[in-house]
Design a protein around this motif. Structure first.
Motif, mmCIF file in Angstrom:
data_model
loop_
_atom_site.group_PDB
_atom_site.id
_atom_site.type_symbol
_atom_site.label_atom_id
_atom_site.label_comp_id
_atom_site.label_asym_id
_atom_site.label_seq_id
_atom_site.Cartn_x
_atom_site.Cartn_y
_atom_site.Cartn_z
ATOM 1 N N LYS A 63 -47.957 1.985 20.651
ATOM 2 C CA LYS A 63 -47.927 3.350 21.167
ATOM 3 C C LYS A 63 -49.329 3.947 21.223
ATOM 4 O O LYS A 63 -50.145 3.727 20.334
ATOM 5 C CB LYS A 63 -47.042 4.237 20.278
ATOM 6 N N ASP A 64 -49.572 4.710 22.294
ATOM 7 C CA ASP A 64 -50.867 5.382 22.462
ATOM 8 C C ASP A 64 -50.800 6.758 21.791
ATOM 9 O O ASP A 64 -50.564 7.778 22.432
ATOM 10 C CB ASP A 64 -51.179 5.512 23.950
ATOM 11 N N THR A 65 -50.981 6.783 20.474
ATOM 12 C CA THR A 65 -50.950 8.027 19.704
ATOM 13 C C THR A 65 -52.334 8.305 19.130
ATOM 14 O O THR A 65 -53.174 7.396 19.055
ATOM 15 C CB THR A 65 -49.948 7.916 18.537
ATOM 16 N N PRO A 66 -52.619 9.541 18.695
ATOM 17 C CA PRO A 66 -53.929 9.837 18.090
ATOM 18 C C PRO A 66 -54.242 8.940 16.892
ATOM 19 O O PRO A 66 -55.378 8.481 16.741
ATOM 20 C CB PRO A 66 -53.787 11.304 17.669
ATOM 21 N N ASN A 68 -53.135 5.889 16.301
ATOM 22 C CA ASN A 68 -53.418 4.546 16.789
ATOM 23 C C ASN A 68 -54.778 4.473 17.484
ATOM 24 O O ASN A 68 -55.466 3.448 17.423
ATOM 25 C CB ASN A 68 -52.319 4.067 17.732
ATOM 26 N N GLN A 69 -55.168 5.559 18.149
ATOM 27 C CA GLN A 69 -56.511 5.613 18.746
ATOM 28 C C GLN A 69 -57.568 5.500 17.646
ATOM 29 O O GLN A 69 -58.556 4.765 17.791
ATOM 30 C CB GLN A 69 -56.708 6.931 19.501
ATOM 31 N N ASP A 151 -60.308 10.462 23.514
ATOM 32 C CA ASP A 151 -58.928 10.526 23.979
ATOM 33 C C ASP A 151 -58.446 11.976 24.030
ATOM 34 O O ASP A 151 -57.845 12.401 25.017
ATOM 35 C CB ASP A 151 -58.038 9.696 23.049
ATOM 36 N N CYS A 152 -58.714 12.733 22.975
ATOM 37 C CA CYS A 152 -58.282 14.141 22.918
ATOM 38 C C CYS A 152 -58.982 14.983 23.984
ATOM 39 O O CYS A 152 -58.354 15.827 24.635
ATOM 40 C CB CYS A 152 -58.561 14.722 21.528
ATOM 41 N N SER A 274 -54.178 4.563 28.058
ATOM 42 C CA SER A 274 -55.414 4.679 27.287
ATOM 43 C C SER A 274 -56.476 3.729 27.801
ATOM 44 O O SER A 274 -56.214 2.765 28.488
ATOM 45 C CB SER A 274 -55.129 4.349 25.818
#
Length: 275
Positions: A63-66, A68-69, A151-152, A274
């Protein structure tokens, strides 16, 4: 590096701009490019490794989550230390060589490669990996914040391929990512520079990371851990703005080409959102 390691008792430079002026005056404009060979040899591999590891780790996490980033960025930062540490050791030694001399009176190293070879012959693998632990402590969380911030920022600014302002937005996001990344672990960078510079001139001051922290704080106070921060941030914004924007635009272009080919061949496979 010059600001981070200079003696508090006999400081050569009052700040970033005085250091810049002094190097040009005392060593000519070429003095600003001392040690450039090391980054030119290593940065291509480092960036390829960082973006490759980050992308593959993120896909493996699913999953592309904060979070995981951050984890993917941290993994990339940790792995690239194997190249980064020797590269920065050579850069540091080259930048300190002939400080204040217009023409080098005594040249220990001809270039960055010669520097690493001589260190290896004298101290072995341990010598060329001097500062590895401090580099690891700096790079692991630093790259986590680096990719998380990017990313954010890109999500907040809405960086879409069809946006006419996508390039300025990517440049700003990349620049801010670089600043946040350096601010997150900058004190560790000061310690790393001091450890890698230790022994230049034949005098060894520190027995390790904790000894370096203790002695630096005792002699100069907490401000020692912000030495050279201004010059680092002035460099961080344009460098990382260019890096992230270039990588992102390249990936956008390549993915659009892939999508066109897939449309001709059959159903489109959704690409990860991402980097």
């Amino acid at each position: 590096v010059r600001l981070q390691v200079q003696s508090i008792e006999k400081p050569l430079y009052r700040g970033t701009f005085h250091c810049f002026q002094s190097i040009i005056k005392q060593e000519s404009a070429f003095g600003l490019y001392k040690g450039i060979g090391s980054p030119m040899m290593g940065l291509t591999f480092i960036n390829a490794l960082v973006f490759g590891v980050q992308g593959n780790t993120l896909r493996a996490l699913g999953k592309d989550t904060p979070l995981n980033q951050f984890l993917a960025g941290s993994a990339a930062g940790a792995i690239q230390c194997i190249i980064c540490c020797p590269m920065e050791l050579a850069k540091t030694r080259m930048q300190l060589q002939g400080t204040g001399e217009y023409k080098l009176k005594m040249k220990n190293y001809k270039n960055s490669l010669d520097c690493l070879i001589k260190i290896y012959r004298k101290e072995g693998l341990r010598g060329i990996n001097r500062g590895m632990v401090s580099t690891f402590i700096r790079e692991t969380p630093s790259f986590g914040f680096y990719f998380l911030t990017y990313d954010c920022m890109t999500r907040y600014l809405g960086c879409e391929a069809e946006d006419s302002y996508v390039i300025p937005k990517l440049l700003f996001s990349g620049g801010m990512s670089g600043i946040v990344s350096w601010l997150s672990t900058y004190p560790v960078d000061v310690i790393k520079s001091r450890l890698q510079a230790d022994g230049v001139g034949g005098v060894t001051q520190y027995n390790g990371i904790l000894d370096c922290v203790r002695k630096s704080y005792h002699e100069e106070g907490w401000r020692v851990f912000t030495r050279g921060l201004t010059s680092t941030l002035l460099r961080a914004f344009p460098v990382n703005a260019a890096t992230f924007a270039t990588v992102t635009v390249f990936l956008m272009y390549m993915r659009s080409e892939d999508n066109l080919r897939e449309c001709e061949q059959g159903p489109v496979i959704q690409q990860p959102s991402s980097l």
